[in-house]
Scaffold this motif. Sequence first.
Motif, mmCIF file in Angstrom:
data_model
loop_
_atom_site.group_PDB
_atom_site.id
_atom_site.type_symbol
_atom_site.label_atom_id
_atom_site.label_comp_id
_atom_site.label_asym_id
_atom_site.label_seq_id
_atom_site.Cartn_x
_atom_site.Cartn_y
_atom_site.Cartn_z
ATOM 1 N N LEU A 112 -15.680 19.620 -44.379
ATOM 2 C CA LEU A 112 -15.721 19.150 -45.902
ATOM 3 C C LEU A 112 -14.074 18.869 -46.187
ATOM 4 C CD1 LEU A 112 -17.929 22.085 -47.221
ATOM 5 C CD2 LEU A 112 -18.458 19.757 -47.432
ATOM 6 N N PRO A 113 -14.154 18.210 -47.184
ATOM 7 C CA PRO A 113 -14.802 17.444 -48.149
ATOM 8 C C PRO A 113 -15.835 16.271 -47.476
ATOM 9 C CG PRO A 113 -13.075 16.703 -49.054
ATOM 10 C CD PRO A 113 -12.699 17.563 -47.705
ATOM 11 N N ILE A 114 -17.034 15.924 -48.060
ATOM 12 C CA ILE A 114 -17.853 14.712 -47.675
ATOM 13 C C ILE A 114 -17.946 13.865 -48.778
ATOM 14 C CG2 ILE A 114 -18.939 15.775 -45.620
ATOM 15 C CD1 ILE A 114 -21.560 15.835 -47.514
ATOM 16 N N ALA A 115 -18.157 12.303 -48.464
ATOM 17 C CA ALA A 115 -18.326 11.649 -49.580
ATOM 18 C C ALA A 115 -19.780 11.146 -49.382
ATOM 19 C CB ALA A 115 -17.454 10.318 -49.432
ATOM 20 N N ILE A 116 -20.726 11.364 -50.433
ATOM 21 C CA ILE A 116 -21.933 10.729 -50.412
ATOM 22 C C ILE A 116 -22.065 9.374 -50.825
ATOM 23 C CG2 ILE A 116 -24.153 11.057 -51.078
ATOM 24 C CD1 ILE A 116 -23.461 14.215 -51.331
ATOM 25 N N LYS A 117 -22.367 8.477 -50.265
ATOM 26 C CA LYS A 117 -22.123 6.919 -51.200
ATOM 27 C C LYS A 117 -23.522 6.057 -50.932
ATOM 28 C CE LYS A 117 -18.556 5.044 -49.535
ATOM 29 N NZ LYS A 117 -17.345 4.378 -48.777
ATOM 30 N N ALA A 118 -23.671 5.358 -51.887
ATOM 31 C CA ALA A 118 -24.859 4.488 -51.990
ATOM 32 C C ALA A 118 -24.695 3.395 -50.948
ATOM 33 C CB ALA A 118 -25.180 3.858 -53.465
ATOM 34 N N ALA A 119 -25.854 3.477 -50.128
ATOM 35 C CA ALA A 119 -25.634 2.332 -48.870
ATOM 36 C C ALA A 119 -25.697 0.835 -49.475
ATOM 37 C CB ALA A 119 -26.840 2.542 -47.916
ATOM 38 N N PHE A 120 -26.215 0.604 -50.636
ATOM 39 C CA PHE A 120 -26.438 -0.806 -51.029
ATOM 40 C C PHE A 120 -25.597 -0.727 -52.354
ATOM 41 C CE2 PHE A 120 -30.074 0.134 -48.202
ATOM 42 C CZ PHE A 120 -29.816 -1.049 -47.396
ATOM 43 N N GLY A 121 -24.635 -0.333 -52.700
ATOM 44 C CA GLY A 121 -23.913 -0.393 -53.968
ATOM 45 C C GLY A 121 -22.332 -0.473 -53.864
ATOM 46 N N GLY A 122 -21.725 -0.216 -54.742
ATOM 47 C CA GLY A 122 -20.393 -0.484 -54.834
ATOM 48 C C GLY A 122 -19.656 -0.143 -56.244
ATOM 49 N N GLY A 123 -18.579 -0.328 -56.296
ATOM 50 C CA GLY A 123 -17.691 -0.224 -57.714
ATOM 51 C C GLY A 123 -17.719 1.207 -58.114
ATOM 52 N N GLY A 124 -17.982 2.153 -57.022
ATOM 53 C CA GLY A 124 -18.063 3.550 -57.624
ATOM 54 C C GLY A 124 -19.340 4.262 -57.939
ATOM 55 N N ARG A 125 -20.110 3.426 -58.220
ATOM 56 C CA ARG A 125 -21.419 4.135 -58.451
ATOM 57 C C ARG A 125 -22.203 4.300 -57.467
ATOM 58 N NH1 ARG A 125 -19.866 0.242 -62.295
ATOM 59 N NH2 ARG A 125 -19.735 1.167 -64.373
ATOM 60 N N GLY A 126 -22.983 5.702 -57.588
ATOM 61 C CA GLY A 126 -23.795 6.017 -56.615
ATOM 62 C C GLY A 126 -22.689 6.750 -55.451
ATOM 63 N N LEU A 127 -21.392 7.129 -55.783
ATOM 64 C CA LEU A 127 -20.420 7.918 -55.067
ATOM 65 C C LEU A 127 -20.224 9.244 -55.693
ATOM 66 C CD1 LEU A 127 -17.274 6.191 -53.351
ATOM 67 C CD2 LEU A 127 -17.409 8.403 -54.070
ATOM 68 N N LYS A 128 -20.748 10.313 -54.711
ATOM 69 C CA LYS A 128 -20.072 11.562 -55.004
ATOM 70 C C LYS A 128 -19.607 12.182 -53.981
ATOM 71 C CE LYS A 128 -22.551 11.191 -59.020
ATOM 72 N NZ LYS A 128 -21.537 11.082 -60.444
ATOM 73 N N VAL A 129 -18.529 13.242 -54.414
ATOM 74 C CA VAL A 129 -17.893 13.963 -53.526
ATOM 75 C C VAL A 129 -18.109 15.520 -53.476
ATOM 76 C CG1 VAL A 129 -15.721 14.898 -52.702
ATOM 77 C CG2 VAL A 129 -15.784 12.313 -53.375
ATOM 78 N N ALA A 130 -18.705 16.203 -52.358
ATOM 79 C CA ALA A 130 -19.022 17.431 -52.276
ATOM 80 C C ALA A 130 -18.055 18.003 -51.559
ATOM 81 C CB ALA A 130 -20.462 17.684 -51.531
ATOM 82 N N SER A 131 -17.469 19.231 -52.056
ATOM 83 C CA SER A 131 -16.277 20.019 -51.484
ATOM 84 C C SER A 131 -16.629 21.226 -50.818
ATOM 85 C CB SER A 131 -15.322 20.342 -52.575
ATOM 86 O OG SER A 131 -14.745 18.866 -53.181
ATOM 87 N N THR A 132 -17.971 21.869 -51.304
ATOM 88 C CA THR A 132 -18.475 23.087 -50.807
ATOM 89 C C THR A 132 -19.864 22.552 -50.396
ATOM 90 O OG1 THR A 132 -19.614 23.777 -52.961
ATOM 91 C CG2 THR A 132 -17.141 24.269 -52.618
ATOM 92 N N MET A 133 -20.524 23.340 -49.398
ATOM 93 C CA MET A 133 -22.015 23.342 -49.175
ATOM 94 C C MET A 133 -22.791 23.438 -50.222
ATOM 95 S SD MET A 133 -21.730 22.396 -45.749
ATOM 96 C CE MET A 133 -23.230 22.703 -45.293
ATOM 97 N N ALA A 134 -22.619 24.122 -51.118
ATOM 98 C CA ALA A 134 -23.609 24.379 -52.075
ATOM 99 C C ALA A 134 -23.659 23.388 -53.197
ATOM 100 C CB ALA A 134 -22.905 25.541 -53.026
ATOM 101 N N GLU A 135 -22.584 22.309 -53.181
ATOM 102 C CA GLU A 135 -22.496 21.421 -54.029
ATOM 103 C C GLU A 135 -23.422 20.031 -53.322
ATOM 104 O OE1 GLU A 135 -17.905 21.815 -55.824
ATOM 105 O OE2 GLU A 135 -18.445 20.194 -54.406
ATOM 106 N N ILE A 136 -23.699 19.926 -52.075
ATOM 107 C CA ILE A 136 -24.434 18.773 -51.323
ATOM 108 C C ILE A 136 -25.743 18.241 -52.035
ATOM 109 C CG2 ILE A 136 -25.057 18.161 -49.106
ATOM 110 C CD1 ILE A 136 -22.902 19.493 -47.840
#
Length: 606
Positions: free
Chosen positions: A151-175
């Motif tokens: 960790l941390p991991i970035a979860i990202k929209a495969a077909f997007g951009g501009g920061g939308r559909g992008l989330k960062v998980a710093s703990t396993m519980a947040e994923i």
Amino acid sequence: MRKVLIANRGEIAVRVVRACRDAGLLSVAVYADQDLDALHVTMADEAYALGGDTAAGSYLDISRVLAAAARSGADAVHPGYGFLAENADFARAVIAAGLTWIGPPPEAIEALGDKVAARQIARAVGAPLAVGSDGPVTGAEAAAFAAEHGLPIAIKAAFGGGGRGLKVASTMAEIGEQFESATREAVAAFGRGECFVERYLDRPRHVETQCLADGHGAVVVVSTRDCSLQRRHQKLVEEAPAPFLSGVQERLLRESSKAILRAAGYLGAGTCEFLVARDGTVSFLEVNTRLQVEHPVTEEVSGIDLVREMFRIADGQQLGYDDPELRGHSIEFRINAEDPGRNFLPAPGTITAWRPPSGPGVRLDAGYGAGMTVPQAFDSLIAKLIVTGASREQALQRARRALAEFEVGGMPTVLPFHRAVVSDPAFTAEPFTVHTRWIETEFAGDLAESGAAPGSAGSQGGGPQGDESGQPAGRERITVEVGGKRLEVVIPAGLGTGGPGGSGGNAGGPGRSAAPRPARGRASGGPGGSGGNAGGDALVSPMQGTIVKIAAADGDQVSAGDTVVVLEAMKMEQPLAAHKDGTVSELAVQVGQTVPAGAVICQLRG
């Protein structure tokens, strides 16, 4: 090309209208219901209704956009950015309709717009890469990736951009929760919810290259840019050229960008994005297969009109130059309808005062003016202030002056943040120490909550009031639709039943479920999205938005800080947390319901 339909709205549509006028082309605007009196609509040579009061029912509806193109007689389509700009199916549909597509080939959009496929191309040409998944993943697979790679991991929209559909998980519980949120945002913004994951670099800079590629084999990097000042992984301040890069880093950025675009068979304007870690390591992030919001800073330092270059490339012309020699330094400030004193909460409303700056080095790209309503259903961007100087130091000096002059009334904006950041040593020092999470983690500016609460009286309303129509006394200008085409008609005063500005400021629109009762007094939501009502039992919404998730039910025990519901406003999700410990009762909302600012969501008893 003779007539260009602009498949977008707001300031980017205005920008393309102006480029059309410069190039001697006719422009066609399209609009959703609440954009009837929008600036891009009134500036274009023609405008056609798409219908609908949501993105999905208007600007994202391919059939409606193409129908408007056919009715208008347009022979080309410019997609702007966002909406359908990176949709290969839309590009194919435009081409199949016999129109000129002012953008990259559909195959290049698929190869690079799919962020996973773009990583594979980057790997094949030897561009630097952080470790990531080989394709879209499920929530469980995202957790497995984090367990393997850390960790941390970035979860990202495969077909997007501009920061939308992008989330960062710093703990396993947040994923799990972050994966769900990224998927919802991706579907709402891009129509597809697939997400991939990659290792998230700690405290990186965000650096990119603005590229152009023609149909004759030429690929140039017009300039680099730094876009590290972000909130919610969406940019607020950008500058060109990117400062404080070593010669090795700059060469790597330019060579990698050209290799990636050549391998993809790219054509038109595009941006290759990278992260630069604290130790100087460069990692490829993604390619945005479209014009960027921040393209003006590149235009200012290069002297190249990127939109007109897109016209030339689509027309089959050669670029005729290599990487240009740059002049001076330019900084762009996004002016968003958000309250920086309340954790950048979206704040749709009506602009009651509009006094933009001017003077040496100042450019303003705006999508709104005085009397116009910024609706909840779309992006919060009102305008972009671009300030240029002979050096970064002079650009900052001019920026302080221009930001002090700029006045927007009727709603909160991010101007107080910009005024603070241009005097913050973390940003102004050489080299600066800002990074993509600096605003959330280190910015120490004391930004008070705005006095103009979103949704309050005086910050909602109709469109332009027509007081600058220029018509003689006894006349009034009204807007009508005839067969779905927008027309302006001048008639004797009092004859019209509605007058201009009939689009109104009610972002909920017809057919919405009834809004919950408003709370007495002002919502006291603070940073982090907490609600509340001056310490009482009522949990109230601090902004107008749509309920996209309900995390608690009547009878549940919650603690202060626990998420009760999640709101979506202006394309961003905002968790609404309990302001006190208590038992949830009288939960008054449902998923899909639009609520106004100050609406009671539930009571927290005990």
